[in-house]
Design a protein around this motif. Structure first.
Motif, mmCIF file in Angstrom:
data_model
loop_
_atom_site.group_PDB
_atom_site.id
_atom_site.type_symbol
_atom_site.label_atom_id
_atom_site.label_comp_id
_atom_site.label_asym_id
_atom_site.label_seq_id
_atom_site.Cartn_x
_atom_site.Cartn_y
_atom_site.Cartn_z
ATOM 1 N N ASN A 1 0.697 -1.087 0.017
ATOM 2 C CA ASN A 1 0.220 0.143 -0.075
ATOM 3 C C ASN A 1 0.762 0.960 0.104
ATOM 4 N N LEU A 2 1.995 1.277 -0.636
ATOM 5 C CA LEU A 2 2.700 2.500 -0.736
ATOM 6 C C LEU A 2 2.213 3.584 -1.601
ATOM 7 N N PRO A 3 2.479 4.902 -1.715
ATOM 8 C CA PRO A 3 2.016 5.724 -2.487
ATOM 9 C C PRO A 3 2.594 5.559 -3.879
ATOM 10 N N VAL A 4 1.930 6.263 -4.823
ATOM 11 C CA VAL A 4 2.396 5.887 -6.424
ATOM 12 C C VAL A 4 4.091 6.355 -6.459
ATOM 13 N N TYR A 5 4.485 7.392 -5.807
ATOM 14 C CA TYR A 5 5.941 7.575 -6.102
ATOM 15 C C TYR A 5 6.713 6.242 -5.611
ATOM 16 N N ALA A 6 6.311 5.766 -4.502
ATOM 17 C CA ALA A 6 7.164 4.686 -3.941
ATOM 18 C C ALA A 6 7.106 3.402 -4.717
ATOM 19 N N VAL A 7 5.923 3.355 -5.446
ATOM 20 C CA VAL A 7 5.868 2.281 -6.422
ATOM 21 C C VAL A 7 6.855 2.334 -7.465
ATOM 22 N N VAL A 8 6.510 3.618 -8.151
ATOM 23 C CA VAL A 8 7.523 4.015 -9.321
ATOM 24 C C VAL A 8 8.889 3.745 -8.995
ATOM 25 N N VAL A 9 9.415 4.382 -7.868
ATOM 26 C CA VAL A 9 10.860 4.033 -7.425
ATOM 27 C C VAL A 9 11.059 2.741 -7.200
ATOM 28 N N ALA A 10 10.373 1.858 -6.673
ATOM 29 C CA ALA A 10 10.570 0.463 -6.279
ATOM 30 C C ALA A 10 10.817 -0.328 -7.669
ATOM 31 N N ALA A 11 10.049 0.100 -8.874
ATOM 32 C CA ALA A 11 10.056 -0.547 -10.281
ATOM 33 C C ALA A 11 11.405 -0.159 -10.742
ATOM 34 N N VAL A 12 11.749 1.185 -10.691
ATOM 35 C CA VAL A 12 13.155 1.584 -11.196
ATOM 36 C C VAL A 12 14.187 0.842 -10.556
ATOM 37 N N LEU A 13 14.270 1.026 -9.232
ATOM 38 C CA LEU A 13 15.404 0.553 -8.381
ATOM 39 C C LEU A 13 15.603 -1.186 -8.709
ATOM 40 N N THR A 14 14.417 -1.682 -8.424
ATOM 41 C CA THR A 14 14.551 -3.231 -8.845
ATOM 42 C C THR A 14 14.887 -3.439 -10.042
ATOM 43 N N GLY A 15 14.604 -2.945 -11.242
ATOM 44 C CA GLY A 15 14.755 -3.085 -12.474
ATOM 45 C C GLY A 15 16.445 -2.606 -12.723
ATOM 46 N N SER A 16 16.776 -1.453 -12.470
ATOM 47 C CA SER A 16 17.965 -0.979 -12.689
ATOM 48 C C SER A 16 19.143 -0.995 -11.819
ATOM 49 N N GLY A 17 18.800 -1.144 -10.445
ATOM 50 C CA GLY A 17 19.491 -0.987 -9.220
ATOM 51 C C GLY A 17 20.742 -1.667 -9.434
ATOM 52 N N GLY A 18 20.616 -3.039 -9.854
ATOM 53 C CA GLY A 18 21.756 -4.100 -9.720
ATOM 54 C C GLY A 18 22.794 -3.657 -10.853
ATOM 55 N N GLY A 19 22.242 -2.934 -11.852
ATOM 56 C CA GLY A 19 23.218 -2.611 -12.872
ATOM 57 C C GLY A 19 24.325 -1.187 -12.498
ATOM 58 N N ILE A 20 23.390 -0.560 -11.805
ATOM 59 C CA ILE A 20 24.083 0.727 -11.354
ATOM 60 C C ILE A 20 24.978 0.304 -10.430
ATOM 61 N N ILE A 21 24.867 -0.539 -9.121
ATOM 62 C CA ILE A 21 25.777 -0.877 -8.236
ATOM 63 C C ILE A 21 27.082 -1.680 -9.241
ATOM 64 N N ARG A 22 26.761 -2.397 -10.236
ATOM 65 C CA ARG A 22 27.717 -3.068 -10.835
ATOM 66 C C ARG A 22 28.383 -2.293 -11.694
ATOM 67 N N ASP A 23 27.995 -1.291 -12.011
ATOM 68 C CA ASP A 23 28.819 -0.123 -12.989
ATOM 69 C C ASP A 23 29.863 0.492 -12.059
ATOM 70 N N MET A 24 29.303 1.010 -10.731
ATOM 71 C CA MET A 24 29.982 1.705 -9.730
ATOM 72 C C MET A 24 31.209 0.750 -9.240
ATOM 73 N N LEU A 25 30.890 -0.615 -8.782
ATOM 74 C CA LEU A 25 31.665 -1.568 -8.596
ATOM 75 C C LEU A 25 32.812 -1.514 -9.718
ATOM 76 N N ALA A 26 32.551 -1.777 -10.930
ATOM 77 C CA ALA A 26 33.436 -1.756 -11.920
ATOM 78 C C ALA A 26 34.312 -0.471 -12.337
ATOM 79 N N GLY A 27 33.943 0.513 -11.429
ATOM 80 C CA GLY A 27 34.569 1.667 -12.076
ATOM 81 C C GLY A 27 34.190 2.839 -13.086
ATOM 82 N N ARG A 28 32.997 2.247 -13.489
ATOM 83 C CA ARG A 28 32.287 2.792 -14.739
ATOM 84 C C ARG A 28 31.131 3.779 -14.192
ATOM 85 N N LYS A 29 31.081 4.813 -15.000
ATOM 86 C CA LYS A 29 30.101 5.725 -14.594
ATOM 87 C C LYS A 29 28.734 4.857 -15.051
ATOM 88 N N PRO A 30 27.709 4.995 -14.156
ATOM 89 C CA PRO A 30 26.521 4.101 -14.529
ATOM 90 C C PRO A 30 26.002 4.439 -15.581
#
Lengths: 201, 201, 201
Positions: free
Chosen positions: B113-142
């Motif tokens: 029952n989170l508000p719309v904002y939280a749902v959108v952020v959850a979708a974005v972070l679950t979809g792209s968060g792993g790749g962002i962390i991956r690029d930062m660990l690899a020393g690349r700009k995300p």
């Protein structure tokens, strides 16, 4: 109890390593303290997060925080021309810290009845997580991922503890010593894991 | 249930993408596994954190972790000269993973029952968060922040799910297919969002 | 209540600063929103994590999120040739945000009866954490660690609040004003903390 002592030595060693890197990167005194603290406690924070323990439990370790602050202060005030030697000692303490924290992290996870995977990850992250955060804040590629064998020893500690081979204090001390020595040997003789380079397409 | 299958494919695809980038960056075998695992599970960890679910719930997905480990092993052992092709397949699976994980993340947030904002952020972070962390660990700009349209498709999935337009399985499958295809089209035809460059002062 | 207003100004200022850096780095419009939001809320997320408050509490601040989104939109649409001036205003608002968020973070930690160390860390991370995450996502070394005195003012706010010197609203306003002015002076006159460079061995 000797376990507390080991943990204290680990905290001190990681705090020193963070402070040295901050000085190499020309951070100001605030940055030196920040990087020292993050290196000493970052691994534990990530571990707590992943195994479901409140991160805020870290604040109960007041003595550890004081030890870290004192260590960083001493490094900052240390005479310049001896710092090359500090760096060598830093690697020695870092090996002790890796070993002590990896074993702690694994025991923490075992107490919570987590599966083998989680125990190994907890050992690796507690042992190496602080250094990874440190390198990223310092704008360096996390060296732990590239150089001489490092986090694998933490993983090995986690594996041995999770399969119930090692539980009483005596074997824990032997494991602690073995991991520390293996890490020092890895560094001294430049042991490396196999790697495969592929060309970016 | 097909949903588990999609989730498994997403996990496999992200694990492969992390392993490939680790090999491009000349990480050793430990680094290859670490980056593969982080890419596959990092997005979910950040999402759990932000929507108030214990991050340690990740450890209950034992099958997913095993799938990721097997996938990374296969990539590491894969014959060299075919890896260019893997890279192309990697983008395909990555699109599937983005889509499946974005939809999962959004559903997770809606259940709480989170508000719309939280749902959108959850979708974005679950979809792209792993790749962002991956690029930062690899020393690349995300890269996800700079190149062809990527995370926006995840945001769109979150928006559609949060406004209650899409709830039953049939529409979820259509949404999943649409997001995957849109991401592949973005990559193939280099669709880009508007950007405005300003000069640093 | 004036406290809400200060907090809103801080959120707006950090959102603007994130959006400006994203545009300098040529992120697309999605990246501009992402970096603006992360800068405005990242510090609070890290603080909640460290002091044991659910990170998901952030989602209850719907008004703040709306303010941040509107601010980012305005920055993105703002006429090009005036952006140099925005940058100057950005520093001004950033000082306000640092001050307001540091005080908030410290009060938060004091309410939970955390020790002095934790209060200071909460002040520093709430005040500067968003900017650190912003710089790392943008592929920059976290400037807060290198340039003119910044996070130290947040630490000072935390210290003063934790030792019970400052509790009622009147003194909080004075502290808020003092921290803001000190930060602006640090920036204007390039005040720096001592640093010690050591050569990498």
């Amino acid at each position: 109890m000797a376990w507390e002592v080991l943990s204290a030595i680990g905290t001190i060693a990681f705090a020193i390593s963070g402070a040295i890197i901050a000085m190499e990167e020309e951070f100001d005194i605030f940055g030196v303290y920040l990087l020292g603290i993050v290196t000493a406690f970052g691994g534990g924070a990530v571990r707590n997060l992943l195994i479901g323990v409140p991160v805020s439990n870290l604040w109960e370790q007041e003595m550890m925080i004081q030890l870290a602050l004192v260590s960083i202060t001493l490094v900052f005030l240390f005479p310049h021309r001896l710092l090359g030697q500090w760096n060598r000692w830093g690697h020695f303490f870092d090996a002790i810290g890796l070993s002590a924290f990896a074993i702690q992290g694994a025991l923490h996870a075992v107490e919570l009845n987590l599966p083998v995977y989680a125990v190994v990850v907890a050992a690796v992250l507690t042992g190496s997580g602080g250094g990874i955060i440190r390198d990223m804040l310092a704008g360096r590629k996390p060296l732990v991922l590239k150089v001489e064998i490092y986090a694998v020893w933490a993983a090995m500690a986690g594996l041995l503890i999770s399969v119930d081979l090692i539980r009483n204090d005596f074997y824990l001390y032997i494991l602690f010593t073995a991991i520390t020595v293996l890490r020092i040997l890895s560094y001294t003789y430049k042991w490396r894991l196999p790697s495969r380079k592929i060309t970016s397409v």
